[in-house]
Motif scaffolding. Structure first.
Motif, PDB file in Angstrom:
ATOM      1  N   GLU B 162       0.835  -1.213   0.000  1.00 19.40           N
ATOM      2  CA  GLU B 162       0.000   0.000   0.000  1.00 19.40           C
ATOM      3  C   GLU B 162       0.870   1.264   0.000  1.00 19.40           C
ATOM      4  OE1 GLU B 162      -3.203   0.553  -0.347  1.00 19.40           O
ATOM      5  OE2 GLU B 162      -3.752  -1.555  -0.566  1.00 19.40           O
ATOM      6  N   LEU B 163       1.624   1.415  -1.073  1.00 18.96           N
ATOM      7  CA  LEU B 163       2.578   2.522  -1.179  1.00 18.96           C
ATOM      8  C   LEU B 163       1.908   3.894  -1.069  1.00 18.96           C
ATOM      9  CD1 LEU B 163       5.557   3.342  -1.734  1.00 18.96           C
ATOM     10  CD2 LEU B 163       5.069   3.181  -4.170  1.00 18.96           C
ATOM     11  N   GLY B 164       0.611   3.940  -1.293  1.00 16.92           N
ATOM     12  CA  GLY B 164      -0.101   5.219  -1.152  1.00 16.92           C
ATOM     13  C   GLY B 164      -0.198   5.690   0.281  1.00 16.92           C
ATOM     14  N   HIS B 165      -0.064   4.752   1.224  1.00 17.24           N
ATOM     15  CA  HIS B 165      -0.352   5.093   2.621  1.00 17.24           C
ATOM     16  C   HIS B 165       0.866   4.934   3.517  1.00 17.24           C
ATOM     17  CE1 HIS B 165      -4.453   5.625   1.341  1.00 17.24           C
ATOM     18  NE2 HIS B 165      -4.315   4.493   0.667  1.00 17.24           N
ATOM     19  N   VAL B 166       1.975   5.479   3.063  1.00 18.09           N
ATOM     20  CA  VAL B 166       3.192   5.563   3.856  1.00 18.09           C
ATOM     21  C   VAL B 166       3.335   7.019   4.300  1.00 18.09           C
ATOM     22  CG1 VAL B 166       4.426   3.606   2.870  1.00 18.09           C
ATOM     23  CG2 VAL B 166       4.447   5.797   1.678  1.00 18.09           C
ATOM     24  N   PRO B 167       3.953   7.233   5.493  1.00 16.23           N
ATOM     25  CA  PRO B 167       3.986   8.588   6.046  1.00 16.23           C
ATOM     26  C   PRO B 167       5.100   9.451   5.458  1.00 16.23           C
ATOM     27  CG  PRO B 167       4.975   7.041   7.596  1.00 16.23           C
ATOM     28  CD  PRO B 167       4.556   6.239   6.411  1.00 16.23           C
ATOM     29  N   MET B 168       4.718  10.624   4.923  1.00 12.05           N
ATOM     30  CA  MET B 168       5.701  11.568   4.399  1.00 12.05           C
ATOM     31  C   MET B 168       5.898  12.653   5.449  1.00 12.05           C
ATOM     32  SD  MET B 168       6.365  10.227   1.505  1.00 12.05           S
ATOM     33  CE  MET B 168       7.313  11.502   0.637  1.00 12.05           C
ATOM     34  N   GLU B 169       7.116  12.730   5.992  1.00 14.66           N
ATOM     35  CA  GLU B 169       7.360  13.719   7.045  1.00 14.66           C
ATOM     36  C   GLU B 169       7.178  15.135   6.511  1.00 14.66           C
ATOM     37  OE1 GLU B 169      10.300  12.995  10.389  1.00 14.66           O
ATOM     38  OE2 GLU B 169      11.084  11.755   8.785  1.00 14.66           O
ATOM     39  N   GLY B 170       6.572  15.977   7.354  1.00 21.96           N
ATOM     40  CA  GLY B 170       6.375  17.377   6.989  1.00 21.96           C
ATOM     41  C   GLY B 170       5.120  17.605   6.166  1.00 21.96           C
ATOM     42  N   GLU B 171       4.415  16.545   5.803  1.00 21.59           N
ATOM     43  CA  GLU B 171       3.178  16.686   5.029  1.00 21.59           C
ATOM     44  C   GLU B 171       1.986  16.440   5.949  1.00 21.59           C
ATOM     45  OE1 GLU B 171       3.128  17.754   1.958  1.00 21.59           O
ATOM     46  OE2 GLU B 171       5.326  17.828   1.968  1.00 21.59           O
ATOM     47  N   SER B 172       0.876  17.122   5.681  1.00 22.68           N
ATOM     48  CA  SER B 172      -0.255  16.994   6.601  1.00 22.68           C
ATOM     49  C   SER B 172      -1.616  16.950   5.915  1.00 22.68           C
ATOM     50  CB  SER B 172      -0.227  18.154   7.599  1.00 22.68           C
ATOM     51  OG  SER B 172      -0.338  19.371   6.877  1.00 22.68           O
ATOM     52  N   ALA B 173      -1.639  16.870   4.586  1.00 22.18           N
ATOM     53  CA  ALA B 173      -2.945  16.841   3.900  1.00 22.18           C
ATOM     54  C   ALA B 173      -3.715  15.592   4.329  1.00 22.18           C
ATOM     55  CB  ALA B 173      -2.749  16.858   2.389  1.00 22.18           C
ATOM     56  N   LEU B 174      -5.030  15.755   4.500  1.00 19.69           N
ATOM     57  CA  LEU B 174      -5.881  14.644   4.924  1.00 19.69           C
ATOM     58  C   LEU B 174      -6.039  13.671   3.758  1.00 19.69           C
ATOM     59  CD1 LEU B 174      -7.656  13.509   7.223  1.00 19.69           C
ATOM     60  CD2 LEU B 174      -9.592  14.730   6.184  1.00 19.69           C
ATOM     61  N   CYS B 175      -5.788  12.389   4.033  1.00 20.36           N
ATOM     62  CA  CYS B 175      -5.893  11.351   3.007  1.00 20.36           C
ATOM     63  C   CYS B 175      -7.277  10.715   3.086  1.00 20.36           C
ATOM     64  CB  CYS B 175      -4.805  10.313   3.264  1.00 20.36           C
ATOM     65  SG  CYS B 175      -4.727   9.012   1.995  1.00 20.36           S
ATOM     66  N   GLY B 176      -7.712  10.126   1.992  1.00 21.32           N
ATOM     67  CA  GLY B 176      -8.988   9.414   1.970  1.00 21.32           C
ATOM     68  C   GLY B 176      -9.077   8.320   3.018  1.00 21.32           C
ATOM     69  N   CYS B 177      -7.922   7.813   3.463  1.00 18.71           N
ATOM     70  CA  CYS B 177      -7.896   6.716   4.436  1.00 18.71           C
ATOM     71  C   CYS B 177      -8.095   7.209   5.863  1.00 18.71           C
ATOM     72  CB  CYS B 177      -6.564   5.971   4.339  1.00 18.71           C
ATOM     73  SG  CYS B 177      -5.175   6.898   5.024  1.00 18.71           S
ATOM     74  N   GLY B 178      -8.075   8.541   6.058  1.00 22.17           N
ATOM     75  CA  GLY B 178      -8.256   9.087   7.392  1.00 22.17           C
ATOM     76  C   GLY B 178      -6.960   9.514   8.064  1.00 22.17           C
ATOM     77  N   MET B 179      -5.808   9.055   7.531  1.00 22.72           N
ATOM     78  CA  MET B 179      -4.528   9.486   8.083  1.00 22.72           C
ATOM     79  C   MET B 179      -4.126  10.791   7.383  1.00 22.72           C
ATOM     80  SD  MET B 179      -2.437   5.887   8.710  1.00 22.72           S
ATOM     81  CE  MET B 179      -2.011   5.532   7.002  1.00 22.72           C
ATOM     82  N   ARG B 180      -3.034  11.392   7.853  1.00 25.50           N
ATOM     83  CA  ARG B 180      -2.546  12.634   7.252  1.00 25.50           C
ATOM     84  C   ARG B 180      -1.143  12.446   6.675  1.00 25.50           C
ATOM     85  NH1 ARG B 180      -5.293  17.304   7.820  1.00 25.50           N
ATOM     86  NH2 ARG B 180      -7.140  17.153   9.148  1.00 25.50           N
ATOM     87  N   GLY B 181      -0.874  13.132   5.550  1.00 28.06           N
ATOM     88  CA  GLY B 181       0.474  13.141   5.001  1.00 28.06           C
ATOM     89  C   GLY B 181       0.860  11.871   4.268  1.00 28.06           C
ATOM     90  N   CYS B 182      -0.109  11.047   3.900  1.00 30.35           N
ATOM     91  CA  CYS B 182       0.192   9.840   3.108  1.00 30.35           C
ATOM     92  C   CYS B 182       0.781  10.233   1.753  1.00 30.35           C
ATOM     93  CB  CYS B 182      -1.078   9.036   2.854  1.00 30.35           C
ATOM     94  SG  CYS B 182      -1.741   8.231   4.310  1.00 30.35           S
TER      95      CYS B 182
END
Lengths: 322, 322
Positions: B162-182
């Motif tokens: 699930e390469l779309g849902h790995v954490p990118m440091e310094g990013e904070s946009a809300l992802c469709g999955c509910g996490m931020r910075g994916c």
């Protein structure tokens, strides 16, 4: 009944284990590697120590099914060749062929030491009973290996799993590999000690400054940071929390890409235990999708000193088809 | 000679392919999915379309070796069950059993659509001839799959990649999955459009502001950002460079953990081509160890529209042992 030998070779020592058919560790032995004496010296030492171990147990080479060996550095496990090891100063050594010859034709199988360690924890340690086991060793550096249903994951050139050398955004410390900001500049014994030293040098208060005045600051190790933590030192706690969070980011990526059932964390720096793993867990859970969060278990390694030899023996047994 | 059917089902359309024994695509067809009509409607439509395709080629079900199908969402490929698909509103549908029944017992094999896509590119597209193929699809989101010597990598619960849902440091946009910075909040068609819009809203100058005045700013797509780039727009170039750098970080991790021989990049957002891939390549190389740098090849996908059906058919042929 076949017996198996596992060998875990490092730059300083070689650890040997004699195991029975069910991979119970019957006998262990340790010798200085003496890598400076050259490849042939080391391989002869290994062969003679194997004979000693067998004799001590009242066995002979005829009782031996296979020998497995974990090597630091890069290995071609199919051809049984140690491709390159900085610690041993070995380049393209056909270990399986040479050592097999010294042992009168007993099959020898080699692989990278972190892979053997993970294989051991998967077969007999904290990963036992799980199908997909991610092993992470936190030592001088950090490395990882993945075992899926009893099989190691390799990738191209057998090079998968260099978790120490992934890019951490915002970090810039020079890594031993020549790149900057690699995870292992932070999440490792070296990283813990470096970060503590740098913060002391910037004038931050810590009991570590009293324990290591002036020039002695260079002697601070990760174990000292844990000791300071136990003495209630705020800087030590903060360093371990920072390292725990960065380790969590690394594990979040590894879990998302590999989907392990269990992550087994071992190696010397893992001795920091919950001082490091508690902040890591807290940071990790919000960084992975719920489907991983509800599934993956994070566990400390259970057989630290034995995982390498047991894994090597288990790997050899599996490869020999015994 | 056995023939094979590949089916690529999406929320809007179903694409069908009829292939010969050597996986040459003989005939294609496309139908609206009509998912709102329910599972049975869709499966009956698939069965009848397969019969149509066979008849058009002068064949019958007796000529069919197996059917493969790529599903959006989570799949259990061993049991042939579509576990959950937001696009189709399917939950725990035993597709292989039901569709196989409708087809009079012909073996049906299903898997996730990105896995099938990668399997197709590995078997017949840009990954042909490589042992270890990493497929990355840049579309509305970003996803990845890994094929090692003809076998898909799955991990626990078939959830790896699930390469779309790995954490990118310094990013904070809300992802469709509910996490931020994916990663997928940035490196995707959605991400490219969002970042361009946000920068316009902050008052940055761009031809996109002239093309999409006022409220129409919401209509900007990733394709429009590429058009603006081609018109010499600095903001568009900067957005694609930024996204390329973040994509490089994602690929650096994936390459280091999985060690592919080749990375095949496809999906709609990959239509940005070198506008996105050139800055990605430039950023990627310093982020991976020389042993990967000297080994891995980055290539655009070669069979975008056909990869899903060809991959599904190839997967079915392999699973059926034909």
């Amino acid at each position: 009944m076949s017996h198996f030998i596992g060998v875990d070779i490092g730059g300083t020592n070689i650890v040997f284990g004699l195991l029975d058919d069910e991979l119970n560790l019957l006998r262990k032995s340790k010798k200085p590697t003496g890598a400076a004496n050259g490849v042939d010296y080391v391989l002869n030492l290994i062969a003679s120590t194997i004979d000693e171990l067998l004799a001590e147990q009242g066995l002979s080479r005829a009782d031996l099914g296979a020998v497995g060996m974990g090597n630091p550095g890069f290995v071609d496990p199919e051809r049984g060749v140690a491709l390159s090891s900085a610690n041993l100063k070995w380049e393209n050594v056909p270990v399986a062929e040479k050592l097999g010859g010294l042992l009168g034709g007993i099959p020898v199988f080699i692989d990278n030491d972190v892979k053997m360690y993970t294989y051991g924890e998967a077969a007999r340690g904290a990963g036992r009973g799980y199908k997909h086991v991610l092993g992470v060793t936190l030592g001088t550096g950090i490395a990882a290996a993945m075992v899926n249903e009893g099989k190691l994951y390799y990738g191209s050139g057998f090079l998968a799993g260099e978790l120490g050398h992934v890019p951490m955004e915002g970090e810039s410390a020079l890594c031993g590999c020549g790149m900057r900001g690699c995870l292992e500049t932070i999440a490792s014994a070296t990283g813990i000690a470096r970060i503590a030293r740098e913060r002391l040098e910037r004038g931050e208060a810590s009991v570590l400054g009293e324990w290591f005045p002036g020039e002695r600051i260079r002697d601070i190790t990760a174990a000292d940071v844990s000791r300071a933590y136990d003495a209630g030192d705020a800087l030590a706690a903060d360093v371990l929390r920072f390292v725990g969070v960065k380790l969590a980011i690394g594990l979040a990526w590894a879990i998302t890409l590999w989907s392990p059932d269990v992550v087994v964390i071992g190696g010397g720096a893992a001795n920091a235990g919950e001082r490091l793993l508690a902040p890591m867990r807290e940071a990790l859970m919000p960084l992975i999708l719920p489907m991983y969060r509800n599934r993956v278990v994070i566990k400390p390694a259970e057989m630290n000193d034995d995982a390498g030899v047991v894994g090597s023996a288990a790997f050899a047994r599996s490869r020999a088809g015994l």
